[in-house]
Design a protein around this motif. Structure first.
Motif, short mmCIF file in Angstrom:
data_model
loop_
_atom_site.label_atom_id
_atom_site.label_comp_id
_atom_site.label_asym_id
_atom_site.label_seq_id
_atom_site.Cartn_x
_atom_site.Cartn_y
_atom_site.Cartn_z
N HIS A 133 61.27 12.65 -28.47
CA HIS A 133 60.05 12.27 -28.10
C HIS A 133 59.36 13.23 -27.23
O HIS A 133 58.05 13.35 -27.31
N HIS A 134 60.11 14.06 -26.51
CA HIS A 134 59.61 15.32 -25.92
C HIS A 134 60.77 15.79 -25.07
O HIS A 134 62.01 15.44 -25.46
N VAL A 135 60.50 17.01 -24.62
CA VAL A 135 61.86 17.66 -23.96
C VAL A 135 61.65 17.83 -22.47
O VAL A 135 60.44 17.98 -21.76
N ASP A 136 62.58 17.09 -21.71
CA ASP A 136 62.47 16.98 -20.26
C ASP A 136 62.75 18.28 -19.77
O ASP A 136 63.22 19.33 -20.12
N ASP A 137 62.20 18.52 -18.63
CA ASP A 137 61.92 19.64 -17.65
C ASP A 137 63.42 19.69 -17.10
O ASP A 137 63.25 19.70 -15.47
N PHE A 138 64.53 19.92 -17.37
CA PHE A 138 65.79 20.16 -16.68
C PHE A 138 65.80 21.47 -16.16
O PHE A 138 65.21 22.50 -16.53
N THR A 139 66.44 21.59 -15.00
CA THR A 139 66.63 22.75 -14.22
C THR A 139 67.95 23.43 -14.00
O THR A 139 68.20 24.53 -13.94
N GLY A 308 54.91 12.92 -25.28
CA GLY A 308 55.38 13.12 -26.82
C GLY A 308 54.29 12.47 -27.87
O GLY A 308 54.22 13.03 -28.75
N PHE A 309 53.92 11.41 -27.53
CA PHE A 309 52.84 10.92 -28.33
C PHE A 309 51.79 9.99 -27.43
O PHE A 309 50.55 10.27 -27.64
N GLY A 310 52.31 9.18 -26.55
CA GLY A 310 51.36 8.52 -25.68
C GLY A 310 51.25 7.11 -26.14
O GLY A 310 50.10 6.60 -26.58
N LEU A 311 52.55 6.30 -26.30
CA LEU A 311 52.34 5.07 -26.78
C LEU A 311 51.45 4.00 -26.13
O LEU A 311 50.89 3.08 -26.80
N VAL A 312 51.40 4.34 -24.97
CA VAL A 312 50.56 3.45 -24.14
C VAL A 312 49.11 3.36 -24.57
O VAL A 312 48.66 2.35 -24.60
N THR A 313 48.52 4.63 -25.27
CA THR A 313 47.20 4.47 -25.57
C THR A 313 47.03 3.49 -26.68
O THR A 313 45.99 2.69 -26.80
#
Length: 402
Positions: A133-139, A308-313
């Motif tokens: 769905h998207h790529v997380d900003d892991f550190t 990732g898409f914005g399902l809420v919209t």
């Protein structure tokens, strides 16, 4: 919790949709919406998720077969510890039931790593698919590597937008297939006017009611929304009209955004705003209540910096709520600025305030956005997404090289 076993014809692909969470965030909402549509079409599907078995899924009335496994504790743990523990727990649960499935379709990084491990330890002849769905900003190096393997090692990768197909190709060398999100037109029941009025009274919205969904987080552009709200509130004070209220739904996340949330709320007084009056946090709400908030609000304020898409919209548009989002590429794939939504520059509170002001004051514009938004939402259904997924599940497995 349900633990129904599949009874399916041998030529029908039996699918486990695997999720690391049962909370109503985009990835799991996608998982459940897809599962319900597949189940209604007669496709054998079972949701496997981590959470509280006693509580079950966030949408308790679902007809999709499902099993909730006990998730990891959050007490005194780091994100890395929670991720690794979740992989262990989910992999063990999948391994016990892996003979029931032909496909393990993971919906996130944790689920993908768990599905791959369950296949490895059992030697089962299952395919592992992943929707990124998207790529997380892991550190941390451990989590960065975990995420990379969760994208590069599955047999096939799906994404929900063209933007993320391009990102996965450029950053991971993976060729992904786009299958967009959907919305179930009948998911939210009709909301009586009295209930809408009661919700507005609950947050003391005597003027415009802005709705944000997803909690107070960096990628949701929460600080941008607060600064835009401050501009609109100052204008209302000057005009002697009621201030707008920003109601924030959601906030439960596997990651810990508490430091960002606390800092953002601490900034409110400097903007002339007050938590609980101008910005009202509602926390995680039921599915029916979410639908009621969509109906009660005047506009969706969704200035995301990354989606990732914005399902809420499309959920909001399906309920007739005008949308103000941002001009990040994923939104411009299916929304047209000035036609189906307003898409001000991402990260720009002045532009966001102008867009919100336009929707709140320009009745013809608001009506056009409602009509066009509903038409967009109608193009993205879970039934269509389920049909495309069923085609992918049924594709023949490629023969081994050599």
């Amino acid at each position: 919790m349900s633990s129904d076993r599949f009874v399916a014809a041998s030529d029908v692909t039996r699918v486990a949709l695997v999720s690391h969470s049962t909370t109503p965030r985009g990835g799991h909402v996608h998982t459940l919406g897809l599962a319900e549509a597949l189940h209604r079409s007669g496709h054998p599907v079972h949701v496997v998720a981590l959470g509280d078995p006693a509580a079950g899924l966030y949408r308790r009335q679902t007809d999709a077969p499902h099993t909730v496994l006990r998730g990891p504790s959050r007490e005194g743990t780091t994100l890395e510890q929670r991720v690794l523990s979740a992989i262990d727990l989910l992999a063990a649960g999948l391994a016990e039931r892996i003979a029931e499935f032909d496909v393990l379709h993971a919906q996130d990084c944790i689920a993908a790593r768990a599905a791959l491990r369950a296949r490895a330890v059992t030697g089962a002849a299952v395919r592992v698919l992943r929707t990124a769905h998207h790529v997380d900003d892991f550190t941390t190096p451990v989590l960065i590597d975990c995420q990379r393997r969760a994208i590069t090692e599955p047999d096939r990768v799906l994404v929900v937008s063209e933007q993320w197909r391009a990102i996965l190709r450029a950053e991971f060398g993976v060729t992904a297939t786009v299958v967009p999100n959907g919305v179930d037109p009948g998911r939210f029941p009709p909301v009586p006017e009295a209930e809408r009025a009661a919700l507005r009274l609950r947050v003391r919205a005597r003027g415009p009611l802005l709705l944000a969904v997803g909690g107070i987080e960096p990628r949701k552009g929460s600080l941008v929304a607060f600064r835009a709200l401050a501009e609109l509130a100052a204008e209302a004070d000057t005009a002697g009209t009621p201030r707008p209220v920003l109601a924030v739904v959601g906030g439960h996340s596997f990651q810990d955004f508490a430091p960002y949330r606390e800092a953002a709320l601490a900034d409110l007084p400097g903007m002339g705003l007050r938590a609980g009056r101008d910005v009202v946090e509602l926390g995680t709400v039921s599915d029916a209540e979410l639908g009621a908030w969509y109906a009660a609000a005047d506009v969706l304020a969704y200035p995301s910096l990354k989606e990732g898409f914005g399902l809420v919209t499309i959920e909001a548009m399906s309920q007739g709520l005008p949308v103000v989002a941002s001009d990040v590429p994923v939104f411009t794939e299916y929304l047209t600025h000035g036609e189906s939504a307003l898409l001000p520059a991402a990260g720009d509170p002045v532009a966001l305030a102008a867009a919100l002001r336009a929707v709140l004051t320009d009745v013809p514009l608001r009506d056009r956005l409602r009509v066009a938004g509903a038409a967009v939402a109608a193009r993205y259904t879970w039934a269509a997404a389920a049909a495309r997924h069923a085609e992918i599940y049924a594709e023949p497995v490629p023969a081994p090289a050599g």
